[in-house]
Design a protein around this motif. Sequence first.
Motif, short mmCIF file in Angstrom:
data_model
loop_
_atom_site.label_atom_id
_atom_site.label_comp_id
_atom_site.label_asym_id
_atom_site.label_seq_id
_atom_site.Cartn_x
_atom_site.Cartn_y
_atom_site.Cartn_z
N SER A 1 40.12 45.38 27.65
CA SER A 1 39.35 46.28 28.51
C SER A 1 38.92 45.57 29.80
O SER A 1 38.97 46.15 30.89
CB SER A 1 38.11 46.79 27.77
N ALA A 2 38.48 44.31 29.66
CA ALA A 2 38.06 43.55 30.83
C ALA A 2 39.21 43.33 31.80
O ALA A 2 39.01 43.30 33.03
CB ALA A 2 37.47 42.21 30.39
N ALA A 3 40.42 43.18 31.25
CA ALA A 3 41.59 42.96 32.10
C ALA A 3 41.95 44.19 32.91
O ALA A 3 42.59 44.09 33.96
CB ALA A 3 42.78 42.53 31.24
N HIS A 4 41.53 45.38 32.45
CA HIS A 4 41.88 46.63 33.13
C HIS A 4 40.69 47.30 33.80
O HIS A 4 40.83 48.38 34.39
CB HIS A 4 42.52 47.60 32.13
N ASP A 5 39.52 46.68 33.71
CA ASP A 5 38.33 47.26 34.33
C ASP A 5 37.41 46.12 34.79
O ASP A 5 36.82 45.42 33.97
CB ASP A 5 37.60 48.15 33.32
N GLU A 6 37.32 45.93 36.09
CA GLU A 6 36.56 44.81 36.64
C GLU A 6 35.07 44.91 36.32
O GLU A 6 34.36 43.90 36.34
CB GLU A 6 36.76 44.74 38.16
N THR A 7 34.60 46.09 36.05
CA THR A 7 33.16 46.26 35.79
C THR A 7 32.79 46.05 34.33
O THR A 7 31.62 46.03 33.98
CB THR A 7 32.70 47.67 36.21
N TYR B 1 36.54 36.37 30.95
CA TYR B 1 35.97 36.13 32.27
C TYR B 1 36.39 34.75 32.80
O TYR B 1 36.80 34.62 33.96
CB TYR B 1 34.45 36.24 32.22
N PHE B 2 36.31 33.74 31.96
CA PHE B 2 36.67 32.39 32.41
C PHE B 2 38.17 32.23 32.59
O PHE B 2 38.63 31.52 33.50
CB PHE B 2 36.12 31.34 31.44
N PHE B 3 38.96 32.88 31.76
CA PHE B 3 40.41 32.85 31.96
C PHE B 3 40.77 33.52 33.28
O PHE B 3 41.66 33.05 34.00
CB PHE B 3 41.13 33.53 30.80
N ALA B 4 40.10 34.61 33.60
CA ALA B 4 40.36 35.32 34.85
C ALA B 4 40.00 34.47 36.06
O ALA B 4 40.58 34.63 37.15
CB ALA B 4 39.59 36.64 34.88
N LYS B 5 39.05 33.56 35.89
CA LYS B 5 38.62 32.68 36.98
C LYS B 5 39.43 31.39 37.02
O LYS B 5 39.12 30.49 37.82
CB LYS B 5 37.14 32.32 36.80
N GLY B 6 40.47 31.29 36.19
CA GLY B 6 41.29 30.08 36.17
C GLY B 6 40.65 28.93 35.43
O GLY B 6 41.03 27.77 35.61
N LEU B 7 39.67 29.25 34.56
CA LEU B 7 38.96 28.21 33.82
C LEU B 7 39.14 28.38 32.31
O LEU B 7 38.27 28.04 31.52
CB LEU B 7 37.46 28.27 34.16
N GLY B 8 40.30 28.92 31.93
CA GLY B 8 40.54 29.21 30.52
C GLY B 8 40.47 27.99 29.62
O GLY B 8 39.67 27.93 28.69
N TRP B 9 41.32 26.97 29.91
CA TRP B 9 41.35 25.78 29.07
C TRP B 9 40.03 25.01 29.12
O TRP B 9 39.51 24.62 28.06
CB TRP B 9 42.52 24.89 29.48
N PRO B 10 39.46 24.77 30.33
CA PRO B 10 38.16 24.10 30.35
C PRO B 10 37.08 24.86 29.57
O PRO B 10 36.24 24.24 28.91
CB PRO B 10 37.81 24.06 31.85
N SER B 11 37.12 26.20 29.62
CA SER B 11 36.11 26.97 28.88
C SER B 11 36.27 26.79 27.38
O SER B 11 35.28 26.74 26.64
CB SER B 11 36.20 28.46 29.25
N VAL B 12 37.51 26.69 26.92
CA VAL B 12 37.75 26.47 25.50
C VAL B 12 37.17 25.12 25.08
O VAL B 12 36.50 25.01 24.04
CB VAL B 12 39.25 26.53 25.18
N LEU B 13 37.40 24.10 25.89
CA LEU B 13 36.93 22.75 25.57
C LEU B 13 35.42 22.63 25.64
O LEU B 13 34.84 21.73 25.03
CB LEU B 13 37.58 21.73 26.51
N VAL B 14 34.79 23.51 26.40
CA VAL B 14 33.33 23.45 26.54
C VAL B 14 32.66 24.39 25.53
O VAL B 14 31.87 23.96 24.69
CB VAL B 14 32.90 23.82 27.98
#
Length: 322
Positions: free
Chosen positions: A113-119, A197-210
Amino acid sequence: MREGLFIKKNIDKWRKYQYETTTDPDEMAQQFTELVNDLGYSKTFYPHSKVTQYLNDLASRIYLDIYKNKREETSRIGRFFRTELPLTVRKHHREILYAFLIFVGFAVMAAFSAAHDETFVRGVLGDGYVEMTEENIAKGDPFGVYKQTNPANMFAYIALNNIYVSFQVFVWGLFLGLGSVYELFINGVMVGSFQYYFFAKGLGWPSVLVIWIHGTLEISAIILSGAAGLIIGNSILFPGSHKRLHSLMQGAKDGLKLMIALVPILIAAAFLEGFVTRYSYSSMPQWVSILILALSFIFIMWYFVWYPIQVQRKAKAEKAVK
């Protein structure tokens, strides 16, 4: 009852208690209780008989054995975590699987849903949290939220809050399990939105590690709390051959055992979030984050999946030998 008939009726039991000794405190207590009942009967009707003296001596011996083995109770906690809890977990593997699938299903739906709706993410996480995180990303510290509070205060607050939330998920199972499903829905949607949200911001892998340094234990505990709630719900809906009240009491007992096991896990998750997660992005080597995450995942899979199966197999094998 004549004395001869009384002896004939019980002699096999008494001999078993006399010659086949046990170290199990519960079994010893049961034997002592039965012997006291027999002794009371014998004293009433055959006060001067040798059988009364025999029962008195036998009951006294078991009484002394109970207190001699009182130290066994000090290992009650160990026995609970080694055997009793794993067998309960194995008994309810189905509910645990259902809770996992429900949670993951809602998390995936939220990410979709987040991927298809920015809000969508703002609607779930709130404008304030999203704007704060975007400010942190702009500053080069996307996970700065974990550094805003003193580690000890953060640890205490998170531990208490997570324990409260988990028990809330569990108790809501009284509403035929639907309350626990709803709580799994809420938490699943939040995790799915948060992670996307973090994957969409290009922080997918770092977010997983954190995030999953503490999230592996924390989210696992939420799922298991949902399973405990489903156990209660199933005990109400499907009592089987038992009375519904008896089934509910047994379901609540099994669910509570699971919840007791989750308390130290939630405390460990809170410790990681308060004292470790804050350093994982900026100053901690990636291999340390991966190691913590991997050990947490392995522990959950071992203790709540593999180990209960092994304990059940061992128990069945021992029973078959007997």
